[in-house]
Design a protein around this motif. Structure first.
Motif, mmCIF file in Angstrom:
data_model
loop_
_atom_site.group_PDB
_atom_site.id
_atom_site.type_symbol
_atom_site.label_atom_id
_atom_site.label_comp_id
_atom_site.label_asym_id
_atom_site.label_seq_id
_atom_site.Cartn_x
_atom_site.Cartn_y
_atom_site.Cartn_z
ATOM 1 N N MET A 1 0.749 -1.086 0.008
ATOM 2 C CA MET A 1 -0.077 -0.037 -0.010
ATOM 3 C C MET A 1 0.797 1.291 -0.126
ATOM 4 S SD MET A 1 -2.837 -1.101 2.801
ATOM 5 C CE MET A 1 -3.805 0.630 2.790
ATOM 6 N N GLN A 2 2.081 1.268 0.154
ATOM 7 C CA GLN A 2 2.951 2.132 0.513
ATOM 8 C C GLN A 2 3.214 3.266 -0.680
ATOM 9 O OE1 GLN A 2 6.097 -0.319 2.329
ATOM 10 N NE2 GLN A 2 6.427 1.072 3.661
ATOM 11 N N ASN A 3 3.172 2.856 -1.757
ATOM 12 C CA ASN A 3 3.286 3.751 -3.001
ATOM 13 C C ASN A 3 2.049 4.016 -3.806
ATOM 14 O OD1 ASN A 3 6.023 4.098 -2.353
ATOM 15 N ND2 ASN A 3 6.269 1.941 -3.537
ATOM 16 N N GLU A 4 0.890 3.499 -3.117
ATOM 17 C CA GLU A 4 -0.528 3.535 -3.880
ATOM 18 C C GLU A 4 -0.854 4.958 -3.451
ATOM 19 O OE1 GLU A 4 -3.277 0.668 -3.636
ATOM 20 O OE2 GLU A 4 -1.400 -0.606 -3.188
ATOM 21 N N ARG A 5 -1.648 5.480 -4.422
ATOM 22 C CA ARG A 5 -2.610 6.885 -4.126
ATOM 23 C C ARG A 5 -4.013 6.190 -3.656
ATOM 24 N NH1 ARG A 5 1.597 8.743 -3.832
ATOM 25 N NH2 ARG A 5 2.560 10.652 -5.014
ATOM 26 N N MET A 6 -4.142 6.577 -2.471
ATOM 27 C CA MET A 6 -5.617 5.897 -1.903
ATOM 28 C C MET A 6 -6.498 6.691 -1.426
ATOM 29 S SD MET A 6 -3.643 2.967 0.439
ATOM 30 C CE MET A 6 -2.850 3.961 1.571
ATOM 31 N N ARG A 7 -8.054 6.202 -1.402
ATOM 32 C CA ARG A 7 -9.090 6.908 -0.961
ATOM 33 C C ARG A 7 -9.076 6.343 0.759
ATOM 34 N NH1 ARG A 7 -14.063 9.285 -1.878
ATOM 35 N NH2 ARG A 7 -15.753 8.342 -0.765
ATOM 36 N N ILE A 8 -8.972 6.984 1.706
ATOM 37 C CA ILE A 8 -8.850 6.930 2.947
ATOM 38 C C ILE A 8 -9.754 7.656 3.853
ATOM 39 C CG2 ILE A 8 -7.366 6.871 5.114
ATOM 40 C CD1 ILE A 8 -5.061 6.894 3.026
ATOM 41 N N ALA A 9 -10.544 6.871 4.731
ATOM 42 C CA ALA A 9 -11.662 7.709 5.361
ATOM 43 C C ALA A 9 -11.027 7.811 6.779
ATOM 44 C CB ALA A 9 -12.938 6.865 5.683
ATOM 45 N N VAL A 10 -11.201 9.065 7.593
ATOM 46 C CA VAL A 10 -10.766 9.451 8.883
ATOM 47 C C VAL A 10 -11.665 9.850 9.829
ATOM 48 C CG1 VAL A 10 -8.887 10.799 10.089
ATOM 49 C CG2 VAL A 10 -8.468 9.745 7.981
ATOM 50 N N ALA A 11 -12.096 9.143 10.832
ATOM 51 C CA ALA A 11 -13.025 9.819 11.782
ATOM 52 C C ALA A 11 -12.064 10.266 12.881
ATOM 53 C CB ALA A 11 -13.595 8.591 12.620
ATOM 54 N N GLY A 12 -12.573 11.606 13.430
ATOM 55 C CA GLY A 12 -11.631 12.431 14.350
ATOM 56 C C GLY A 12 -10.698 12.986 13.462
ATOM 57 N N ALA A 13 -10.979 13.465 12.520
ATOM 58 C CA ALA A 13 -10.002 14.414 11.580
ATOM 59 C C ALA A 13 -9.793 15.507 12.150
ATOM 60 C CB ALA A 13 -10.597 14.404 9.942
ATOM 61 N N SER A 14 -10.396 16.241 13.037
ATOM 62 C CA SER A 14 -10.402 17.501 13.501
ATOM 63 C C SER A 14 -9.478 17.607 14.915
ATOM 64 C CB SER A 14 -11.764 18.535 13.779
ATOM 65 O OG SER A 14 -12.580 17.656 14.564
ATOM 66 N N GLY A 15 -9.071 16.397 15.454
ATOM 67 C CA GLY A 15 -8.448 16.294 16.586
ATOM 68 C C GLY A 15 -7.127 16.423 16.714
ATOM 69 N N LEU A 16 -6.347 16.286 17.530
ATOM 70 C CA LEU A 16 -4.859 16.681 17.456
ATOM 71 C C LEU A 16 -4.199 15.569 16.574
ATOM 72 C CD1 LEU A 16 -2.256 17.888 18.842
ATOM 73 C CD2 LEU A 16 -2.235 16.043 20.410
ATOM 74 N N ILE A 17 -4.677 14.278 16.728
ATOM 75 C CA ILE A 17 -3.720 13.307 15.975
ATOM 76 C C ILE A 17 -4.558 13.109 14.771
ATOM 77 C CG2 ILE A 17 -3.013 10.844 15.695
ATOM 78 C CD1 ILE A 17 -3.473 10.716 18.993
ATOM 79 N N GLY A 18 -5.653 13.306 14.401
ATOM 80 C CA GLY A 18 -6.321 13.379 13.315
ATOM 81 C C GLY A 18 -6.100 14.290 12.334
ATOM 82 N N SER A 19 -5.745 15.679 12.664
ATOM 83 C CA SER A 19 -5.434 16.802 11.813
ATOM 84 C C SER A 19 -4.315 16.455 11.149
ATOM 85 C CB SER A 19 -6.044 18.060 12.676
ATOM 86 O OG SER A 19 -5.062 18.110 13.793
ATOM 87 N N ALA A 20 -3.215 16.065 12.200
ATOM 88 C CA ALA A 20 -1.994 15.767 11.940
ATOM 89 C C ALA A 20 -1.666 14.701 10.614
ATOM 90 C CB ALA A 20 -1.007 15.751 12.907
ATOM 91 N N LEU A 21 -2.690 13.582 10.847
ATOM 92 C CA LEU A 21 -2.455 12.655 9.891
ATOM 93 C C LEU A 21 -3.169 12.858 8.765
ATOM 94 C CD1 LEU A 21 -2.400 9.608 9.262
ATOM 95 C CD2 LEU A 21 -4.736 9.275 10.322
ATOM 96 N N VAL A 22 -4.242 13.798 8.753
ATOM 97 C CA VAL A 22 -4.904 14.217 7.276
ATOM 98 C C VAL A 22 -3.868 15.178 6.676
ATOM 99 C CG1 VAL A 22 -6.823 15.592 6.396
ATOM 100 C CG2 VAL A 22 -7.192 13.945 8.217
#
Length: 299
Positions: free
Chosen positions: A1-22
């Motif tokens: 999965m490392q070099n693919e462009r993916m569609r990823i769903a994130v819950a908690g995207a506005s939180g400290l970790i979630g926003s950094a991950l996004v």
């Protein structure tokens, strides 16, 4: 999965970790779909109600990964019975609803990353604990056990499921360190209680890198402690904060004061959790900021 462009769903995207991950995912060209409580404003939002366990499963179609980092903030306010119920429901019901939605898809995602916490081990004193250690007792350990169990429908549907058990995240933007940085910068920082309790921390950069690592490696599943390799005592961390920020650390906060101010949550500030990331290290993950001074400087 490392070099693919993916569609990823994130819950908690506005939180400290979630926003950094996004930010990290979008910077690498991935399409991020955010789970939101309001009516979706575009194709990059999916409606959900975590407390009720309701998710618009159709919005997850085409996602290669679903990441759940949602939950009412454990350190945001005093633990009244009402707020403890909110902490519980936002995690357990939200996870159950999301796991069922994932399982219902004709083409489910390849991985479901469901947030958890090192709080599952409870008070460990000076005893070192890893992923093979049993859960502790009390509100947070029992919550974490139920939280992880709620993800079962995804695993039963054949979706690789990972539980990042996160430690204390060293970051300016929130969490425990979000409250500590202003105190230390003002010269008001100090050890908490007797300072002998172990704090298992992780730099925000390493937290995001570890989550992405777990997403990318198809051979990894189950629980992973997301903490720096060597936990330190609160006294050692306090001294390191003083050195990095060049401020005195002369004002210890007595345990009775913490209990008065924080109520039941003070047990987690004064409690000791000596948690190590055994499985993460064995899998080959490398920390960018393993030491506390490095982590504080990075923040």
């Amino acid at each position: 999965m490392q070099n693919e462009r993916m569609r990823i769903a994130v819950a908690g995207a506005s939180g400290l970790i979630g926003s950094a991950l996004v930010r990290s995912l979008t910077a690498d060209g991935h399409e991020v779909v955010r789970l939101v409580r309001h009516a979706p404003r575009g194709a990059d939002e999916v409606r959900w109600d975590p407390e009720r366990g309701q998710v618009d499963a159709a919005g997850l179609t085409g996602c290669a990964a679903v990441v759940n980092l949602a939950g009412a903030g454990v350190g945001d306010r005093r633990w009244t019975e009402t707020y403890k119920r909110r902490i519980h429901d936002s995690r357990v019901h939200g996870t159950a609803g999301l796991a069922k939605a994932v399982a219902s898809l004709d083409e489910p995602p390849r991985v479901f990353v469901n947030g958890s916490a090192m709080g599952i081990y409870g008070e460990t004193g000076e005893r070192v604990v890893d992923e093979d250690s049993p859960a502790g007792t009390g509100f947070l350990p029992e919550l974490c056990v139920e939280w992880e169990a709620a993800a079962a429908p995804a695993g039963q549907a054949g979706v690789r499921t990972v539980f990042p058990r996160t430690g204390l995240v060293v970051a300016r933007g929130g969490g425990a360190w979000g409250k500590l940085f202003p105190l230390f910068r003002a010269g008001l920082g100090g050890r908490m209680g007797d300072g002998r309790q172990y704090w298992s921390y992780i730099a925000l950069h390493d937290e995001v890198a570890a989550i992405r690592y777990l997403m990318d490696h198809d051979e990894l599943s189950g629980p992973f402690n997301l903490t720096a390799p060597e936990p330190l005592t609160n006294r050692e961390i306090t001294e390191a904060m003083g050195r990095v920020l060049r401020r005195p650390t002369l004002f210890p906060v007595p345990a009775p004061v913490l209990r008065t101010v924080l109520g039941e949550m003070a047990g987690d500030v004064l409690g000791s959790a000596r948690v190590v990331p055994k499985r993460l290290l064995e899998s080959g993950f490398t920390f960018a900021f393993p030491g506390i001074e490095d982590a504080v400087r990075a923040a």
